[in-house]
Design a protein around this motif. Structure first.
Motif, short mmCIF file in Angstrom:
data_model
loop_
_atom_site.label_atom_id
_atom_site.label_comp_id
_atom_site.label_asym_id
_atom_site.label_seq_id
_atom_site.Cartn_x
_atom_site.Cartn_y
_atom_site.Cartn_z
N ALA A 237 -14.37 24.86 11.90
CA ALA A 237 -13.18 25.69 11.71
C ALA A 237 -11.99 25.13 12.47
O ALA A 237 -12.10 24.71 13.62
CB ALA A 237 -13.46 27.12 12.19
N GLY A 238 -10.85 25.11 11.81
CA GLY A 238 -9.64 24.63 12.43
C GLY A 238 -9.43 23.13 12.37
O GLY A 238 -8.42 22.64 12.86
N ARG A 239 -10.35 22.39 11.76
CA ARG A 239 -10.22 20.94 11.67
C ARG A 239 -10.04 20.53 10.21
O ARG A 239 -10.64 21.12 9.30
CB ARG A 239 -11.42 20.23 12.28
N TYR A 240 -9.21 19.51 10.00
CA TYR A 240 -8.85 19.06 8.66
C TYR A 240 -9.17 17.59 8.47
O TYR A 240 -8.92 16.77 9.34
CB TYR A 240 -7.34 19.28 8.41
N TYR A 241 -9.72 17.27 7.30
CA TYR A 241 -9.87 15.89 6.89
C TYR A 241 -8.50 15.35 6.48
O TYR A 241 -7.69 16.06 5.90
CB TYR A 241 -10.86 15.78 5.73
N TRP A 242 -8.25 14.08 6.79
CA TRP A 242 -6.91 13.50 6.60
C TRP A 242 -7.04 12.10 6.02
O TRP A 242 -7.85 11.30 6.47
CB TRP A 242 -6.22 13.43 7.96
N TYR A 243 -6.22 11.81 5.01
CA TYR A 243 -6.24 10.49 4.39
C TYR A 243 -4.83 10.11 3.97
O TYR A 243 -4.10 10.92 3.41
CB TYR A 243 -7.16 10.46 3.17
N SER A 244 -4.45 8.87 4.22
CA SER A 244 -3.10 8.39 3.90
C SER A 244 -3.17 7.21 2.94
O SER A 244 -3.97 6.29 3.14
CB SER A 244 -2.37 7.98 5.18
N THR A 245 -2.34 7.25 1.90
CA THR A 245 -2.23 6.16 0.94
C THR A 245 -0.85 5.52 1.09
O THR A 245 0.17 6.13 0.73
CB THR A 245 -2.40 6.67 -0.51
N PRO A 246 -0.75 4.30 1.64
CA PRO A 246 0.56 3.69 1.88
C PRO A 246 1.08 2.90 0.68
O PRO A 246 0.30 2.41 -0.15
CB PRO A 246 0.28 2.76 3.07
N PHE A 247 2.41 2.79 0.63
CA PHE A 247 3.08 1.98 -0.39
C PHE A 247 4.12 1.09 0.31
O PHE A 247 4.88 1.57 1.15
CB PHE A 247 3.79 2.86 -1.42
N PHE A 248 4.17 -0.19 -0.07
CA PHE A 248 5.16 -1.12 0.47
C PHE A 248 5.95 -1.73 -0.68
O PHE A 248 5.37 -2.37 -1.57
CB PHE A 248 4.47 -2.22 1.30
N VAL A 249 7.27 -1.53 -0.64
CA VAL A 249 8.14 -1.98 -1.72
C VAL A 249 9.19 -2.92 -1.16
O VAL A 249 9.91 -2.57 -0.21
CB VAL A 249 8.84 -0.78 -2.40
N ALA A 250 9.28 -4.13 -1.72
CA ALA A 250 10.27 -5.12 -1.27
C ALA A 250 11.62 -4.85 -1.91
O ALA A 250 11.73 -4.15 -2.93
CB ALA A 250 9.80 -6.52 -1.63
N ASP A 251 12.67 -5.41 -1.28
CA ASP A 251 14.00 -5.31 -1.89
C ASP A 251 14.13 -6.36 -2.99
O ASP A 251 13.17 -7.07 -3.33
CB ASP A 251 15.10 -5.46 -0.84
N GLU A 252 15.34 -6.49 -3.55
CA GLU A 252 15.53 -7.39 -4.69
C GLU A 252 15.27 -8.85 -4.34
O GLU A 252 14.97 -9.66 -5.21
CB GLU A 252 16.95 -7.23 -5.23
N LYS A 253 15.36 -9.20 -3.04
CA LYS A 253 15.12 -10.57 -2.61
C LYS A 253 13.67 -10.81 -2.18
O LYS A 253 13.32 -11.90 -1.72
CB LYS A 253 16.06 -10.93 -1.47
N GLY A 254 12.84 -9.78 -2.32
CA GLY A 254 11.43 -9.91 -1.95
C GLY A 254 11.16 -9.70 -0.49
O GLY A 254 10.07 -10.07 0.00
N ASN A 255 12.12 -9.12 0.25
CA ASN A 255 11.95 -8.87 1.68
C ASN A 255 11.81 -7.39 1.97
O ASN A 255 12.12 -6.53 1.13
CB ASN A 255 13.15 -9.45 2.44
N TYR A 256 11.37 -7.11 3.20
CA TYR A 256 11.10 -5.72 3.60
C TYR A 256 12.02 -5.34 4.77
O TYR A 256 12.16 -6.11 5.72
CB TYR A 256 9.63 -5.55 4.00
N PRO A 257 12.64 -4.18 4.71
CA PRO A 257 13.58 -3.79 5.76
C PRO A 257 12.86 -3.34 7.02
O PRO A 257 11.72 -2.89 6.97
CB PRO A 257 14.35 -2.63 5.12
N ASP A 258 13.57 -3.46 8.17
CA ASP A 258 13.02 -2.95 9.41
C ASP A 258 12.94 -1.42 9.37
O ASP A 258 12.07 -0.83 9.96
CB ASP A 258 13.89 -3.37 10.61
#
Length: 400
Positions: free
Chosen positions: A379-400
């Motif tokens: 009781a009081g505890r939750y299962y947690w799962y994260s699905t990440p996404f990484f999208v590059a800019d038009e030049k194929g780079n990733y912002p800070d």
């Protein structure tokens, strides 16, 4: 009340996703022995009484110390910090006072364990203390030594710092190698964060996968060698800068015997991806202890399969829903909630398969879907799962 905290935790975790032992082992080992003894003692002598006790208030259960029980499978929350200072960028910083409040809460309600123990337990399917927590820092800032180390040393808490060897002793905010060696001799563990904190996915599209992978892997191996030369240690742990990775990089880690650590959230357990273990950011907008408590008490969602294989996206819209196969009757899927950009999204349950869709355009940079579901037995505890996404800019780079 706890459901509201879950929602607020999700909101905090999504709003700024583009921002980013020797002496220590003695107390840890004593804690383990005490926990094991009390767990066996409770089972033998108090199991009938416990089974007849009415369910406690959920909020009290979240707060309650659990030093007397062990779970049957390894489960832990890994915390991620950067700066411990009131004068550094707010997005990646936590004040020394707030950091101390986090550690005081852990001392009362959790068992802090070395990161190596968490990794070993998952790899070998051995137990960890109930509500185990590992503490990590990224980037090797000097304020870790100035402001965090005294607090952690006083509490005998083990911790790991992921460093960029080419930055050590160079930037004005960085630790020096003399300080790193002294901390290492005092029981602090240091591991790989690449040579120079590069965006590891930059240039993939331009260079082609093979050339790109050879280039970034040379960086990783050089960083590992420099740490080994200075500290005579090579854990083969890699924390991805900015949390960015793709399947090719994850496969390379596995082939070379490395364990990878991301910046997407969630607890870790037997079904976790050893090349992309999640960590809970605990500074900046995530430093609120009220919402952090829910994350610290989370359980690793036992996902045995996902249809979303590569977090590096080639376009900004999902072409199909994402399905997660969950192997546990303890996950109350009828009450699952998934969030994207701080907002709930539509889910569908068929048997033990959870499916969700993201209908809006993915932002350039980093984003994620977080899903939680309550435990049927804890009781009081939750299962947690994260699905990440990484999208590059038009030049194929990733912002800070």
């Amino acid at each position: 009340m706890l459901l509201n905290l879950i929602r607020h935790s999700m909101d905090d975790d999504m709003k700024t996703s583009n921002v980013v032992h020797n002496r220590t082992m003695k107390r840890t080992n004593v804690k383990y022995l005490a926990i094991m003894f009390m767990g066996v003692f409770s089972v033998l002598f108090f199991a009938p009484a416990l089974s007849a006790t009415p369910a406690a208030d959920i909020n009290n259960q979240v707060e309650a110390s659990s030093d007397s029980t062990l779970i049957t499978t390894p489960n832990a929350a890994i915390l991620l910090y950067h700066h411990v200072s009131s004068s550094t960028p707010a997005s990646t910083s936590i004040s020394p006072e707030t950091f101390k409040s986090h550690m005081e809460y852990l001392e009362t309600h959790h068992t802090v364990v070395p990161l190596e123990d968490v990794v070993s337990a998952i790899q070998n399917n051995t137990t960890l203390p109930e509500k185990a927590v590992a503490i990590t820092f990224d980037d090797g800032y000097a304020n870790i030594l100035d402001n965090a180390h005294p607090i952690l040393a006083e509490m005998d808490f083990p911790y790991t710092v992921f460093i960029n060897p080419n930055e050590i002793g160079v930037g004005p905010q960085q630790l020096t190698w003399e300080q790193v060696v002294a901390m290492h001799n005092d029981g602090v563990v240091f591991a790989n964060h690449t040579l120079d904190h590069l965006h590891m996915l930059n240039g993939e599209q331009e260079m082609g996968e093979r050339t790109w992978l050879d280039t970034v892997w040379q960086n990783v191996e050089s960083a590992e060698q420099k740490i080994a030369d200075r500290l005579d240690i090579s854990l083969k742990y890699l924390a991805f800068p900015f949390g960015e990775y793709n399947t090719a990089l994850a496969n390379k880690l596995e082939a070379e015997g490395y364990v990878g650590f991301g910046q997407h959230s969630g607890a870790v357990g037997p079904n976790s991806d050893m090349q992309a273990l999640p960590r809970f950011p605990a500074a900046g907008p995530y430093a609120n202890l009220a919402t952090l408590k829910t994350k610290l008490n989370s359980l690793a969602m036992p996902v045995t399969h996902t249809t979303h294989q590569n977090p590096r996206m080639t376009q900004r819209r999902l072409t199909s829903p994402i399905s997660l196969t969950i192997d546990s009757d303890d996950v109350r899927l009828s009450q699952v909630n998934c969030f994207f950009s701080g907002k709930p999204i539509e889910t569908n349950i068929e048997g033990n398969v959870l499916t969700f869709s993201v209908n809006e355009m993915l932002p350039v940079g980093r984003s994620r879907v977080n899903c939680t579901a309550p435990s049927n037995t804890q009781a009081g505890r939750y299962y947690w799962y994260s699905t990440p996404f990484f999208v590059a800019d038009e030049k194929g780079n990733y912002p800070d």
